[in-house]
Enzyme design. Sequence first.
Site, PDB file in Angstrom:
ATOM      1  N   CYS A 139       0.862  -1.186   0.000  1.00  0.00           N
ATOM      2  CA  CYS A 139       0.000   0.000   0.000  1.00  0.00           C
ATOM      3  C   CYS A 139       0.898   1.234   0.000  1.00  0.00           C
ATOM      4  CB  CYS A 139      -0.978  -0.016   1.173  1.00  0.00           C
ATOM      5  SG  CYS A 139      -0.209   0.004   2.811  1.00  0.00           S
ATOM      6  N   ASN A 149       2.251   1.416   4.422  1.00  0.00           N
ATOM      7  CA  ASN A 149       2.538   0.142   5.110  1.00  0.00           C
ATOM      8  C   ASN A 149       2.207   0.215   6.602  1.00  0.00           C
ATOM      9  OD1 ASN A 149       5.381  -2.100   5.676  1.00  0.00           O
ATOM     10  ND2 ASN A 149       3.289  -2.640   5.212  1.00  0.00           N
ATOM     11  N   CYS A 186      -1.500   0.734   7.366  1.00  0.00           N
ATOM     12  CA  CYS A 186      -2.945   0.454   7.461  1.00  0.00           C
ATOM     13  C   CYS A 186      -3.345  -0.765   6.621  1.00  0.00           C
ATOM     14  CB  CYS A 186      -3.770   1.675   7.030  1.00  0.00           C
ATOM     15  SG  CYS A 186      -3.508   3.129   8.072  1.00  0.00           S
ATOM     16  N   ARG A 187      -3.426  -0.599   5.322  1.00  0.00           N
ATOM     17  CA  ARG A 187      -4.001  -1.671   4.487  1.00  0.00           C
ATOM     18  C   ARG A 187      -3.103  -2.890   4.324  1.00  0.00           C
ATOM     19  NH1 ARG A 187      -5.029   2.263  -0.383  1.00  0.00           N
ATOM     20  NH2 ARG A 187      -3.148   3.104   0.604  1.00  0.00           N
ATOM     21  N   SER A 188      -1.848  -2.685   3.924  1.00  0.00           N
ATOM     22  CA  SER A 188      -1.014  -3.872   3.662  1.00  0.00           C
ATOM     23  C   SER A 188      -0.635  -4.657   4.919  1.00  0.00           C
ATOM     24  CB  SER A 188       0.214  -3.536   2.798  1.00  0.00           C
ATOM     25  OG  SER A 188       1.064  -2.613   3.424  1.00  0.00           O
ATOM     26  N   ASP A 215      -7.837   3.962   0.886  1.00  0.00           N
ATOM     27  CA  ASP A 215      -6.940   4.450   1.940  1.00  0.00           C
ATOM     28  C   ASP A 215      -7.774   4.984   3.110  1.00  0.00           C
ATOM     29  OD1 ASP A 215      -5.163   5.834   3.494  1.00  0.00           O
ATOM     30  OD2 ASP A 215      -4.218   6.907   1.833  1.00  0.00           O
TER      31      ASP A 215
HETATM   32  P1  4NP Z   1      -1.811   2.782   4.111  1.00  0.00           P
HETATM   33  O1  4NP Z   1      -2.442   4.133   4.685  1.00  0.00           O
HETATM   34  O2  4NP Z   1      -1.242   3.122   2.746  1.00  0.00           O
HETATM   35  O3  4NP Z   1      -2.977   1.857   4.024  1.00  0.00           O
HETATM   36  O4  4NP Z   1      -0.761   2.349   5.096  1.00  0.00           O
HETATM   37  C1  4NP Z   1      -1.723   5.338   4.749  1.00  0.00           C
HETATM   38  C2  4NP Z   1      -0.875   5.573   5.799  1.00  0.00           C
HETATM   39  C3  4NP Z   1      -0.208   6.770   5.881  1.00  0.00           C
HETATM   40  C4  4NP Z   1      -0.383   7.725   4.909  1.00  0.00           C
HETATM   41  C5  4NP Z   1      -1.234   7.491   3.850  1.00  0.00           C
HETATM   42  C6  4NP Z   1      -1.903   6.284   3.766  1.00  0.00           C
HETATM   43  N1  4NP Z   1       0.274   8.983   5.003  1.00  0.00           N
HETATM   44  O5  4NP Z   1       0.011   9.863   4.176  1.00  0.00           O
HETATM   45  O6  4NP Z   1       1.109   9.157   5.899  1.00  0.00           O
END
Ligand code: 4NP
Length: 159
Positions: A9, A12, A14-16, A126
Site C-alpha cells: 500500500c 505500510n 494500514c491496508r497492507s 486508503d
Molecule cells: P496505508 O495508509 O497506505 O494503508 O498504510 C496510509 C498511511 C499513511 C499515509 C497514507 C496512507 N500517510 O500519508 O502518511
Amino acid sequence: MSIKVLFVCLGNICRSPTAEGVFRHQVEAAGLSERIHIDSAGTGDWHIGKAPDPRTIDEAAKRNYDLTPLRARQVSATDFAEFDYVIAMDKENLKNLKAMQPADYQGHLGLFLAFAPEEQQEEVPDPYYGGPEGFTLVLNMVEEASQGLLNHIQEKHLS
Ligand code: 4NP
C-alpha cells in the site's frame, strides 16, 4: 520451495499490514505456513520502522488478528526478485509498482480485489484520513480478498 506474497500500500501502516496479518492467519489455518511466505511494504517512506496505525491494530484485534509485531518498510525493485505475487491495494500503488518492476519479472503484479470477485470495488480505499468505518471496510475487503488469493494459490501451485 515456497510461494512468496508481498502486499503493498502507500504507508505500510494500514491496508497492507492488515492484509499481511489476515492472510497469514488464513494460511496458518489451512496448514500452509511452510508453503506460503508473506510480507508487506509501502511505496512511501514516511513510516519506515513504525508499527501499524493504532486504529488498524485495534480494528484487527476485534477479530483476533495481532498486528503489533509488524514494522513498516518501503518496497524496492529487489522485492520483485523474491516475490511471486506483488499485490497492490489501489491503482496508484499499482502504477508505482509497475514503474519499478523489472522488465523480466515473471511473477504476478496486480490489484488485491481482483481476488474478491463478489466485491463491487476495484481498490481497497486508503482509510488514513477518514473515520473508523474506513478501517472496518478495509478489514472486510481484506478478509474476502485473502480467501480468494489463498484459493487461487492452492489451485494454481499447491494442488
Ligand atoms: P496505508 O495508509 O497506505 O494503508 O498504510 C496510509 C498511511 C499513511 C499515509 C497514507 C496512507 N500517510 O500519508 O502518511
